[in-house]
Design an enzyme around this catalytic site. Structure first.
Site, PDB file in Angstrom:
ATOM      1  CG  ASP A  83       1.034   1.098   5.782  1.00  0.00           C
ATOM      2  OD1 ASP A  83       1.647   0.466   6.669  1.00  0.00           O
ATOM      3  OD2 ASP A  83      -0.056   1.670   5.988  1.00  0.00           O
ATOM      4  CG  ASP A 126      -1.762   1.203   1.369  1.00  0.00           C
ATOM      5  OD1 ASP A 126      -1.954   1.898   0.347  1.00  0.00           O
ATOM      6  OD2 ASP A 126      -2.272   1.486   2.468  1.00  0.00           O
ATOM      7  CG  ASP A 162      -2.469   6.428   2.053  1.00  0.00           C
ATOM      8  OD1 ASP A 162      -2.403   7.675   2.154  1.00  0.00           O
ATOM      9  OD2 ASP A 162      -3.530   5.792   2.099  1.00  0.00           O
TER      10      ASP A 162
END
Lengths: 355, 411
Positions: free
Chosen positions: B316, B93, B95
């Site tokens: 992440d 991920d 972000d």
């Protein structure tokens, strides 16, 4: 080239008795446990006993290649003896000792044989042409065997990697293969259900257990300090503890680390819940549920351990590591070191903390 | 309570426009989880054997967000510890929340929960008025943030393809529908890796625990101490290659301020600036680290450590190491924006426009009362900035403001 077509000799099987081919060879002889009592096999049982004894005493199992047959047969019997002791220390030690000897042997093996042994464990291995490397192996075969090694040269990020393969020197390959051997033997020791063994086997196992107590003594059996010693907390837990006491925000993984640490050093559950009371979003019911869950009193009944230092570094929980941190790889190990080393007379402060 | 109109639009989407061409591999072994408008909590431990069952569920229950497990289980419906974990995809991920940009001052807002004091940009540790540490934070999926997330994703893909050797058809790339990108690796090679092995992958990609002396011919530990490997070269792949090419870019671009920021002394900076051309030539032509009087092993070490930070991908860390993670289901709507999570081909990442391709509602308009919103773009149209006004916007633009609680629908 994935696997070599080399065939193991009987001498190889004696040197590396954990290979599939060795197990097949033993199976083909179709020997029963009871047969070991007969004079014909007495030397096998004796050698098996010796293997485990050597492991306990020297953490190394010698190779006696003059009698290949006995050497091959004594390995599964040694496994059986180790299982029969029911002693986890002996199991760990035996797996480690066989692996260490295997490392010494594999370090000087030919490339072809190393590839054949690696193939035995389904490694994906190729020859490497880039000096100083001899082999390259798939990174997943590497990771399975490096995650428990502490030297920073084993961290994947410090390795040369391309196209999914990790480059290794000959001795590094032998080292990782020996780790594979250790895990393989440990699995065998753990997987075997303890069968009903004849008296003569359990007698030998019992003697080995006695030897262990004499040799190892109490030093290895020392546990956690009896009371909670805040001054023995590692820096990361101290920081979390401080943050919790003053109601500052702690990340999810930080909360888990703190709680599981405190649970494991024997802090009472109510005292842990009280610690979180200063948090602005404190909810007693929810906190109790979570703490009890981590303590293994709810749900899966598993008592959780705090994460290892490595993981805490990855997630940014590790703060201000000090000299002791350099020597350990788990926050509980830090506490164990400092807690047992710390002078007595801290009881007053501890009690104050718990009240 | 989420606005009724959001729920109505989502319902419309799931009854007409929801298509998944590629169901998650082995979907009957996955756990599904949903956040429902009606309940506001996560409904999880669901299992669907076939795609039409999943579609029917979506139509009937209209979740604000839909997720599935990266993990494969023997019994996905059982309690967590009884599911029987058999493996998991490797997921990443990226972000914008994890990447520092300088535009957060423009579009991110925070409000102190106890005294109501408001501010913009990075959330302070304590409220300047009352000292409280809890804030209501409103972020924004802005173009600049998403561009930086895309740049990190490109770096990640480079690691996965070149270093880890994954084939392009083992990698699925998605825009999350909000502030970032998701990368799913579906491969037998990583399926059974445990959390600690995945952590090593994370550390590799983030450069965590990287010791430059393993990769650069800088500091060879020697009996006499530290020595620079004269005539030694960087390997032409993996981290050594990154350090080498990173060092070139760094030298080309570094000015005095930048060099000072990474902690170099004034006389060293002076030497680097004066000898820039010679240093660059040494790097390029000899493939090693050029040494000149005043720029020694210690200086190079510091520069390379800085380059590690630039070359690593900001993923992440928690998501990738979690072998039970639930991740947003492709082609479902993101409840924070009303955009879709959409797949994009790896080769098309450069030209991918999230504010165009992720639009779920292309027709109609909605009248909304905007509290505040920065300037933003949906499709080819730019809107805002707005402050306290009533305006009629195309459905997708209005939905974005509604989902982010920057506006209310005018009935």
């Amino acid at each position: 080239m994935l696997t070599s077509l080399i065939k193991f000799t009987k001498s190889d099987l004696a040197r590396y008795p954990f290979l599939k081919e060795s197990a097949e060879y033993v199976k083909s002889l179709d020997i029963k446990v009871e047969d070991l009592q007969s004079p014909e096999f007495s030397r096998v049982l004796e050698r098996a006993r010796e293997r485990v004894e050597e492991a306990i005493l020297y953490t190394l199992v010698s190779r006696k290649l003059k009698h290949e047959e006995i050497e091959i047969l004594s390995f599964p019997v040694a496994i059986m003896l180790t299982v029969a002791t029911g002693n986890n220390f002996i199991k760990e030690r035996y797996a480690l000792a066989e692996a260490k000897q295997a490392y010494l042997d594999m370090k000087v093996e030919s490339k072809e044989k190393i590839m054949a042994i690696a193939g035995n464990f389904s490694w994906r291995i190729w020859l490497a042409s880039e000096a100083p490397y001899t082999f390259k192996i798939h990174f997943s075969d590497c990771l399975r065997n490096t995650v428990h090694l502490r030297d920073k040269k084993w961290k994947l990020v410090n390795r040369l990697m391309a196209g999914g393969t990790v480059y290794l020197t000959r001795s590094e390959t032998a080292r990782l293969l020996s780790e594979e051997v250790r895990r393989h033997i440990k699995r065998r020791l753990e997987a075997s259900e303890v069968p009903k063994l004849p008296q003569f086997i359990t007698d030998v196992a019992q003697k080995l257990s006695m030897l262990t107590v004499e040799k190892i003594g109490k030093s290895e059996l020392e546990g956690m300090p009896k009371t909670v010693k805040v001054e023995a907390f590692p820096p990361c837990v101290s920081a979390l503890y401080e943050a919790a006491s003053t109601g500052r925000h702690i990340s999810h993984i930080g909360r888990f680390t703190l709680t599981s640490f405190l649970v494991n050093i024997g802090m009472p559950i109510d005292a842990i819940i009280d610690l979180f009371r200063n948090s602005s979003d404190f909810n007693e019911r929810l906190t109790r549920y979570q703490v009890e869950h981590i303590a293994g009193e709810r749900g899966s009944r598993t008592k959780y351990n705090p994460p290892k230092c490595e993981l805490l570094k990855t997630h940014g929980v590790c703060t201000n590591p000090n000299g002791v941190c350099a020597k350990i790889n788990h926050p509980l190990a830090y506490y164990l070191r400092r807690g047992t080393a710390a002078k007595t007379g801290q009881r007053a402060t501890n009690n104050k903390m718990l009240n | 309570m989420r606005s009724r109109i959001i729920c109505k639009l989502f319902q419309e989407y799931y009854s007409k426009d929801f298509h998944i061409e590629n169901a998650p591999k082995q979907m009957d072994k996955r756990e599904f989880g949903f956040i429902l408008f009606s309940e506001g909590v996560m409904v999880r431990h669901k299992r669907f054997k076939r795609l039409d069952e999943l579609k029917a569920f979506m139509r009937e229950n209209v979740p604000s967000d839909a997720y599935y497990s990266c993990a494969y289980y023997e019994d996905p419906e059982a309690e967590m510890d009884k599911k029987g974990w058999v493996g998991a995809d490797l997921i990443f991920d990226i972000d914008a929340d994890h990447i520092p940009t300088n535009c957060d001052r423009v579009h991110d807002e925070w409000t102190c929960i106890s005294c109501g004091f408001e501010g913009k940009g990075i959330v302070p540790k304590n409220c300047p008025i009352c000292g409280c540490e809890k804030f209501d934070v409103k972020t924004w999926p802005c173009e600049k943030c998403l561009e930086s997330a895309k740049a990190e994703t490109v770096k990640l893909l480079n690691f996965l393809i070149n270093d880890f050797g994954f084939l392009e058809d083992e990698i699925q790339l998605f825009f999350s529908g909000n502030r970032g990108y998701h990368v799913h690796v579906v491969s037998e090679a990583i399926k059974e890796l445990d959390s600690s092995a995945r952590k090593e992958i994370v550390d590799y990609i983030c450069g965590i625990g990287l010791d430059v002396s393993f990769h650069a011919p800088v500091v060879k530990k020697h009996e006499k101490g530290v020595e620079v490997g004269r005539g030694m070269r960087f390997s032409c792949f993996g981290w050594p290659q990154r350090l080498w090419s990173g060092a070139q870019t760094f030298l080309e671009e570094a000015n005095e301020n930048y060099l000072r920021e990474i902690g170099l002394k004034l006389d060293v900076i002076d030497t680097i600036v004066k000898n820039r051309a010679a240093l660059l030539r040494g790097l390029r032509e000899h493939g090693g680290l050029p040494l000149i009087r005043g720029v020694g092993a210690g200086t190079w070490k510091r520069i390379l450590e800085h380059i590690v930070n630039l070359q690593s991908a900001k993923i992440d860390t928690v998501v990738t190491t979690d072998t039970h993670r639930l991740i947003r289901l492709p082609n479902t709507l993101n409840g924070k924006t009303g955009f879709k999570k959409v797949e994009l081909p790896i080769s098309k990442i450069d030209e991918f426009d999230p504010f165009k391709e992720a639009i779920a509602f292309r027709d109609g308009s909605i009248k909304v009362k905007v509290v505040s919103a920065p300037a933003f773009r949906v499709g080819d149209e730019t809107f805002g900035p707005y402050k306290n006004g009533i305006i009629e916007l195309p459905t997708a633009a209005a939905l974005l403001l509604l989902c982010r609680e920057r506006a209310e629908a005018v009935e």
